[in-house]
Motif scaffolding. Structure first.
Motif, PDB file in Angstrom:
ATOM      1  N   GLU A 134      -9.154  -3.886   4.613  1.00 42.03           N
ATOM      2  CA  GLU A 134      -8.232  -2.857   4.486  1.00 42.03           C
ATOM      3  C   GLU A 134      -7.971  -2.052   5.458  1.00 42.03           C
ATOM      4  O   GLU A 134      -6.784  -1.740   5.747  1.00 42.03           O
ATOM      5  CB  GLU A 134      -8.424  -2.265   3.272  1.00 42.03           C
ATOM      6  CG  GLU A 134      -8.581  -2.892   1.676  1.00 42.03           C
ATOM      7  CD  GLU A 134      -8.897  -2.230   0.705  1.00 42.03           C
ATOM      8  OE1 GLU A 134      -9.500  -1.033   0.855  1.00 42.03           O
ATOM      9  OE2 GLU A 134      -8.373  -2.269  -0.486  1.00 42.03           O
ATOM     10  N   ILE A 142      -7.201 -10.039  -0.061  1.00 40.83           N
ATOM     11  CA  ILE A 142      -8.153  -9.107  -0.453  1.00 40.83           C
ATOM     12  C   ILE A 142      -9.068  -9.633  -1.742  1.00 40.83           C
ATOM     13  O   ILE A 142     -10.323  -9.307  -1.686  1.00 40.83           O
ATOM     14  CB  ILE A 142      -7.200  -7.954  -1.029  1.00 40.83           C
ATOM     15  CG1 ILE A 142      -6.818  -7.150   0.346  1.00 40.83           C
ATOM     16  CG2 ILE A 142      -8.218  -7.019  -1.815  1.00 40.83           C
ATOM     17  CD1 ILE A 142      -8.104  -6.597   1.093  1.00 40.83           C
ATOM     18  N   TYR A 151       0.725  -1.220  -0.031  1.00 38.53           N
ATOM     19  CA  TYR A 151      -0.076   0.132  -0.053  1.00 38.53           C
ATOM     20  C   TYR A 151       0.942   1.340   0.186  1.00 38.53           C
ATOM     21  O   TYR A 151       0.442   2.442   0.535  1.00 38.53           O
ATOM     22  CB  TYR A 151      -1.036  -0.132   1.403  1.00 38.53           C
ATOM     23  CG  TYR A 151      -2.290  -0.947   1.109  1.00 38.53           C
ATOM     24  CD1 TYR A 151      -3.163  -0.700   0.451  1.00 38.53           C
ATOM     25  CD2 TYR A 151      -1.950  -2.467   1.633  1.00 38.53           C
ATOM     26  CE1 TYR A 151      -4.336  -1.747   0.467  1.00 38.53           C
ATOM     27  CE2 TYR A 151      -3.026  -3.370   1.572  1.00 38.53           C
ATOM     28  CZ  TYR A 151      -4.075  -2.997   0.954  1.00 38.53           C
ATOM     29  OH  TYR A 151      -5.015  -3.922   0.825  1.00 38.53           O
ATOM     30  N   LYS A 164     -14.422  -5.977   2.395  1.00 32.49           N
ATOM     31  CA  LYS A 164     -13.086  -5.280   1.862  1.00 32.49           C
ATOM     32  C   LYS A 164     -12.576  -4.276   2.740  1.00 32.49           C
ATOM     33  O   LYS A 164     -11.544  -4.135   2.864  1.00 32.49           O
ATOM     34  CB  LYS A 164     -13.408  -5.136   0.354  1.00 32.49           C
ATOM     35  CG  LYS A 164     -12.150  -4.778  -0.366  1.00 32.49           C
ATOM     36  CD  LYS A 164     -12.193  -4.310  -2.017  1.00 32.49           C
ATOM     37  CE  LYS A 164     -10.903  -3.865  -2.455  1.00 32.49           C
ATOM     38  NZ  LYS A 164     -11.075  -3.566  -4.014  1.00 32.49           N
TER      39      LYS A 164
END
Length: 274
Positions: free
Chosen positions: A186, A238, A63, A182
């Motif tokens: 995250e 993910i 990320y 999701k």
């Protein structure tokens, strides 16, 4: 089980990376496999800290664009400041409660039998939550309020009990409080960064006397193994949660926990118990 030290480092590094961000408890797996591989001494505990740091960096790398945008835009964009605020608020409960109770919990509960029990209980909780009708109202982290982050932060604090799973607690907490699958996953990843960085720095400082140059190759192998396996696991996770429930992880937790308890009950493995 006596294996070459570097092979043990490789195995534990891979286990850490594969389990850190899944709702199955990486700490629990490290306690169990560290005990099984006779690597549960003080050096082994420092090794666990090092490889957890490798797993954190894997998320930072995956990320990196989002994190870079936030870092560069924090003085210019309200969205960047809001993102940092959410992480800070979510981090607070674990930080405060961890400082107050972590040492006592670590002394009393960090053993395979406690972990096995927590794995089973956590699996049953996931099965129960998955039977509920989940109607998310938050489909992106940017849509979260600070109160949402605080609630997830308190859920994360439950993971101080080994075997509970930090990611499992935050993700399940996120689902309860209205996050999509999701988004919950995250936010769990991002929330792990300050939480685990703080825990890593604190633990390394407390155990600095156990850091020796001759252990560097072993630590390096575990660190790299954790980094690479975590990067693979995060990307796959993910994709998985976008279209699946967490029921498979629940049954895995229950089966693994029951197996460990069975090996103890029948005397197949002499586990360390508090």
């Amino acid at each position: 089980m006596d294996l070459p030290q570097y092979l043990v480092a490789l195995i534990l590094g891979i286990i850490e990376g594969l389990t850190e961000f899944l709702p199955v408890s990486s700490t629990g797996h490290l306690i169990i496999f560290g005990d099984l591989l006779n690597f549960n001494d003080e050096v082994g505990k420092v090794f666990e800290i090092v490889i957890q740091f490798g797993a954190i960096l894997a998320v930072c790398w995956d990320y990196r664009q989002r994190l870079t945008d936030v870092a560069l835009g924090i003085t210019r964009y309200a969205s960047a400041r809001r993102f940092v605020t959410l992480l800070f608020v979510g981090f607070l409960p674990a930080a405060v409660l961890g400082l107050l109770f972590h040492s006592k919990i670590k002394a009393l509960l960090f053993n395979p039998l406690t972990v096995a029990t927590a794995l089973i209980v956590g699996g049953l909780v996931i099965l129960y939550l998955e039977k509920r009708n989940h109607r998310p109202r938050i489909h992106a982290i940017d849509d979260m309020r600070w109160t949402d982050a605080l609630k997830v932060g308190f859920a994360q604090a439950l993971a101080m009990i080994p075997g509970t799973s930090r990611s499992g607690a935050t993700i399940m907490g996120g689902l309860i409080f209205g996050l999509s699958r999701k988004t919950a996953a995250e936010f769990s990843f991002f929330l792990a960064i300050p939480t685990m960085f703080a825990a890593t720095v604190l633990d390394l400082y407390k155990n600095r006397a156990l850091l020796h140059l001759h252990d560097f190759p072993m630590f390096a192998i575990g660190f790299v193994a954790a980094f690479l396996s975590a990067m693979w696991a995060v990307r796959g996770f993910i994709r998985f949660v976008s279209n699946h429930t967490f029921i498979a992880f629940a049954w895995y937790r229950i089966a693994f926990g029951l197996f460990v308890l069975a090996t103890w009950y029948f005397g197949w493995v002499q586990w360390t118990a508090a």
